[in-house]
Write an enzyme that holds these catalytic residues in place. Structure first.
Site, short mmCIF file in Angstrom:
data_model
loop_
_atom_site.label_atom_id
_atom_site.label_comp_id
_atom_site.label_asym_id
_atom_site.label_seq_id
_atom_site.Cartn_x
_atom_site.Cartn_y
_atom_site.Cartn_z
CE LYS A 105 -3.59 2.75 0.94
NZ LYS A 105 -2.83 4.05 1.04
N GLY A 107 4.61 3.91 10.81
CA GLY A 107 3.78 5.10 10.75
C GLY A 107 3.35 5.56 12.13
N GLY A 167 -1.42 3.01 13.17
CA GLY A 167 -0.91 1.67 13.36
C GLY A 167 -1.73 0.87 14.35
CD GLU A 213 9.91 2.34 13.21
OE1 GLU A 213 9.94 3.60 13.23
OE2 GLU A 213 10.56 1.65 12.41
CB CYS A 225 11.28 6.14 13.68
SG CYS A 225 12.44 5.24 12.67
CD GLU A 228 7.39 9.83 17.12
OE1 GLU A 228 8.42 9.66 16.46
OE2 GLU A 228 6.34 9.17 16.95
#
Length: 508
Positions: free
Chosen positions: A186, A243, A248, A267, A304, A393
């Protein structure tokens, strides 16, 4: 002859060897350069791609390691042949500098070749054999052989921040193909043209290696229904995702709710804290602060492993560190972020941190449109422990300094952490005792613990772990980088008393 140095997207999906147009289109939103139209994915296209992937597994899942290695190397060759065109479209779509994209392309082809080498060695198969003991009392033992086998078609979601290394032919795709699993990707709408040209490279490799065309498909665009259709399709056996935590987690829940649940290797998010111990702070605090500023703002903070938190014991050395970090960040100019949405989310995260009780703004600036400028804030350990939201985050170049009272409060901060991709210790020999107290905590919190460095920069190698406890990833026993990542797409099968003619080629 095809000119591989130039590229104009045609905007179609690649479904089992055919370039397919959709009924509706969406427009790319490049940082600069021309806008292109791309077909919007649909659940019907997902079904076609998954059905073809299952058909391909009948041969590809039983292909030789030599043939799969040749395929991986052929993909790398085809990507390299399109290198200039990939850099051009990738830079236009993402705003990333050419040098960054050239480096990422090298990482992408490098990990494809690394997996080719890895599967030829055969160690990943973890072959085991317990010979028959027919005379054993009171019961004989049968002959038992075990080997790792591919699980079947895998779904991969492209990442926004790595248009090459974590996207169409990125680490998830490379690991799945190396294992013997067909892949349905995707594509990410932040860089559809980059996804398309890389899919062309994979398509060319499929043809040159004479493989079933269903071994790879790319579906562009689409709303939530496309992602839902992909992870819930009964022929998909696992999902790789990089993502946001929200997106996620929604896909993870869908995988768990299937009639036959499947693993979701996501992740999702990490603040990657650094613990700067007193000896290192006294000896080289200013140098650590300068290195932190460089790591924090690398790629507009869109990594990340971006180290968003610095934990240090209060006092004059902390004052000097704070001053040095502020001075290092101040001259850094605005950088273009990957998408307007990511830029907006960065500003929202900034506002959340700035509006939190007990947070002091050390460096602020004007940040608008698709631009990102660095921000630096400070707070106390007590405020951090009282406000769980400070541990969420912020995707971008924002740093938060935590000034704690003593080593005991530093340990309390470590214990309060949610799962992380990385935790870093800056320490000297005099800090060994405190480091020994922190290590049993940090190794339970992170997939990678490092000393006297910065976590941005993920080496692709055998020993790398790029994962961690939730919410860093949804499976603490897996990694999305390095050769160990192939294990996500394999399962052990035991063969009892089977004649050699019925065994997989890797066991016979």
């Amino acid at each position: 002859m095809l000119d591989k140095s130039t590229f104009t997207p045609h905007g179609k999906h690649l479904i089992a060897g055919d370039w397919v147009a959709g009924e509706t289109t969406f427009s790319s939103e490049p940082a600069h350069g021309p806008v292109h139209a791309f077909s919007v994915g649909t659940p019907d296209l997902v079904d076609r791609a998954c059905t073809a992937a299952e058909a391909a597994f009948a041969t590809y899942g039983y292909s030789s390691r030599a043939d799969r290695a040749a395929f991986l190397n052929a993909i790398a060759d085809e990507i390299e042949a399109r290198g200039e065109a990939i850099t051009e479209i990738g830079s236009q779509e993402t705003g990333l500098p050419e040098a960054r994209l050239q480096g990422e392309r090298g990482r992408t082809t490098g990990q494809l070749r690394l997996f080719a080498e890895h599967i030829l060695k055969g160690d990943y198969l973890d072959r085991r054999h317990d010979v028959a003991l027919p005379d054993r009392a009171p019961l004989p033992r049968p002959d038992m052989k075990m080997v790792q086998r591919p699980i079947g078609p895998v779904a991969v979601f492209g990442a926004s921040n790595f248009p090459l290394a974590f996207s169409t032919a990125g680490g998830d795709t490379a690991a799945a193909l190396a294992a013997g699993c067909p892949v349905v990707v995707k594509g990410h709408s932040a860089h559809p043209g980059t996804g398309e040209i890389v899919a062309e490279a994979i398509h060319a490799a499929i043809r040159s290696c004479n493989l079933h065309p269903g071994v790879f498909s790319l579906i562009q665009g689409g709303k939530r229904d496309v992602g839902t259709a992909l992870v819930t399709h009964p022929l998909i056996r696992a999902v790789g995702f990089t993502g946001s935590l929200g997106g996620g987690r929604a896909l993870f829940d869908l995988c768990a709710q299937r009639p036959e649940p499947i693993p979701f290797f996501g992740e999702l998010g990490s603040v990657n804290p650094m613990f700067i111990l007193p000896g290192a702070m006294s000896a080289r605090g200013a140098a650590i602060a300068q290195g932190w500023a460089g790591s924090l703002t690398m790629g507009a903070g869109q990594f990340c492993t971006n180290p968003g938190i610095a934990v240090l014991i209060d006092g004059p050395d902390a004052d000097a560190f704070t001053e040095a970090a502020t001075s290092a960040l101040q001259p850094i100019a605005a950088q273009t972020m990957l998408t307007d949405g990511i830029a907006a989310a960065y500003r929202s995260g900034r506002d959340r941190v700035a509006g939190s009780a007990g947070v002091q703004a050390l460096l602020t600036s004007t940040c608008d449109l698709r631009n990102a400028t660095p921000y630096l804030f400070a707070t106390t350990g007590k405020q951090w422990l009282a406000n769980e939201a400070l541990g969420e985050e912020v995707f971008g170049p924002l740093g938060l300094i935590l000034r704690v009272d003593d080593a005991g409060e530093m340990l309390a901060i470590a214990r309060s952490l949610h799962g992380q991709l990385t935790c870093t210790l800056h320490l000297d020999a005099s800090d060994t005792a405190l480091g020994q107290q922190l290590m049993p905590v940090l190794e339970r919190k992170a997939g990678r613990v490092l000393a006297n460095g910065f976590p941005t920069g993920v080496e692709v190698c055998d020993a790398m772990v790029h994962g961690g406890p939730y919410p860093a990833s949804t499976n603490f026993g897996a990694t999305s980088v390095g050769t160990l990542s192939i294990r996500r797409f394999l399962r052990p099968v035991c063969y009892q008393n089977l004649p050699d003619a019925l065994l997989p080629a890797d066991l016979a």
